[in-house]
Design an enzyme around this catalytic site. Structure first.
Site, mmCIF file in Angstrom:
data_model
loop_
_atom_site.group_PDB
_atom_site.id
_atom_site.type_symbol
_atom_site.label_atom_id
_atom_site.label_comp_id
_atom_site.label_asym_id
_atom_site.label_seq_id
_atom_site.Cartn_x
_atom_site.Cartn_y
_atom_site.Cartn_z
ATOM 1 C CG HIS A 165 -2.034 0.811 1.413
ATOM 2 N ND1 HIS A 165 -1.679 2.303 1.308
ATOM 3 C CD2 HIS A 165 -3.221 0.643 1.673
ATOM 4 C CE1 HIS A 165 -2.895 2.932 1.370
ATOM 5 N NE2 HIS A 165 -3.794 1.916 1.903
ATOM 6 C CD GLU A 268 -3.377 0.820 -1.847
ATOM 7 O OE1 GLU A 268 -3.696 -0.542 -1.404
ATOM 8 O OE2 GLU A 268 -4.041 1.656 -1.577
HETATM 9 C C1 BG6 Z 1 -6.981 2.016 0.425
HETATM 10 C C2 BG6 Z 1 -8.315 1.615 0.506
HETATM 11 O O1 BG6 Z 1 -6.215 1.049 0.039
HETATM 12 O O2 BG6 Z 1 -6.686 2.264 1.953
HETATM 13 C C3 BG6 Z 1 -9.246 2.900 0.926
HETATM 14 O O3 BG6 Z 1 -8.673 1.507 -0.848
HETATM 15 C C4 BG6 Z 1 -8.838 2.869 2.431
HETATM 16 O O4 BG6 Z 1 -10.589 2.207 1.103
HETATM 17 C C5 BG6 Z 1 -7.172 3.111 2.620
HETATM 18 O O5 BG6 Z 1 -9.563 4.181 3.079
HETATM 19 C C6 BG6 Z 1 -6.739 3.505 3.946
HETATM 20 O O6 BG6 Z 1 -7.062 2.305 4.632
HETATM 21 P P1 BG6 Z 1 -6.603 2.396 6.297
HETATM 22 O O7 BG6 Z 1 -7.256 1.025 6.744
HETATM 23 O O8 BG6 Z 1 -5.117 2.601 6.261
HETATM 24 O O9 BG6 Z 1 -7.109 3.599 6.817
#
Ligand code: BG6
Length: 295
Positions: A165, A268
């Site tokens: 991510h 990602e």
């Molecule tokens: C992204 C998702 O990969 O991560 C989003 O597609 C999400 O929907 C974002 O809001 C952040 O996620 P987190 O759990 O780290 O707040």
């Protein structure tokens, strides 16, 4: 401190790789070589910083409000979403969003420098999730490479989703174009996964939360403000997530500054949406990303 001393003794590389107690008292690996520099939190096996030598601005975006504490995911850098992306497939609110890998303490298995002068680290997540075992190889040179290997150690097939991510740092989102997705279909997560098709470059001028599917090619973040392009190639990744929380979602996220969204974009390397990986007993899957910068 004892643990850090032992790590430095076992895995440190003089003048290149050392371990210390960093933000929140968490153990970090620091790489400073003549090719590039990187910081890696062993909590989450989370790369929080990368910059090739000769490049002015860091490649990865880190939230100035990130929380460094066990039980919390670190905002920014490269969180590892595994073995599920987003909410748990059962919908259970007890299961953490984006899985367990980013909120576990990892172990250092091996470190070294290869013939090309790149620094290599192999980390493992202790224990298993279901019957799935997880390791991460990180290579730091003038490019950053991550290879996440999942192995099914059980005797029944296992399904998984995952993502590296990556939060990229940009000059100002209005000066950025993302190339490489023209004509690719995506699931729009803001509209109940409605399937749409990308036309031309991705331009971010609102909240964006998309899973691009059936795409394995390379993409580029062309940043006019900093006069550079970040090249992203993926391995074992049939989908790519593109995310920017924009104004309202930034305000809702406790560890994300209200004015932070123009300075970042997530691209990602994923196995997400319909791109579910089913691992037969004894099989492995590698999800990888390679990130490099050209002026
Ligand atoms: C992204 C998702 O990969 O991560 C989003 O597609 C999400 O929907 C974002 O809001 C952040 O996620 P987190 O759990 O780290 O707040």
């Amino acid at each position: 401190m004892l643990k850090i001393d032992a790590l430095n003794k076992r895995c440190g590389i003089p003048d290149v790789l050392s371990f210390d107690e960093g933000e929140g008292g968490l153990p970090f690996a620091r790489i400073r070589s003549d090719r590039g520099e990187a910081d890696i939190s062993l909590y989450g096996a989370h790369v929080t910083h990368f910059k090739p030598v000769g490049i002015e601005h860091p490649v990865l975006w880190m939230s100035p409000e990130a929380v460094f504490a066990e039980g919390k995911a670190i905002r920014g850098g490269i969180p590892i979403c595994w073995p599920w992306f987003g909410n748990h497939p059962s919908g259970s609110p007890e299961k953490p969003a984006h899985g367990v890998a980013r909120i576990r303490m990892w172990e250092v298995k091996e470190t070294g420098v290869d013939d090309a002068g790149r620094v290599r680290l192999r980390l493992a997540m202790p224990g298993k999730e279901s019957d799935l075992a997880l390791t991460l190889e990180i290579v730091v040179g003038s490019a950053l490479e991550l290879r996440l290997t999942t192995e099914n150690t059980g005797d029944a097939p296992e399904a998984m989703t995952a993502a590296l991510h990556t939060y990229f740092s940009v000059s100002e989102i209005g000066k950025v174009r993302i190339k490489g997705f023209d004509g690719v279909e995506y699931w729009d997560q803001l509209e109940g996964n409605a399937v749409k098709r990308q036309e031309g470059d991705i331009i971010i001028d609102r909240e964006v939360d998309r899973i691009y599917v059936g795409t394995e090619g390379e993409c580029r973040i062309v940043d006019e403000g900093w006069e550079r392009a970040i090249r992203v190639t993926r391995e074992g990744s049939g989908s790519a997530v593109v995310w920017n929380p924009w104004i309202e979602k930034s305000a809702r996220l406790g560890d994300f500054p209200d004015d932070g969204f123009p300075g970042m974009v997530c691209i990602e390397a994923a196995n997400a949406g319909p791109d579910v990986v089913t691992l037969q007993p004894g099989m492995r899957h590698v999800l990888g990303i390679k990130i490099s910068v050209t002026p």
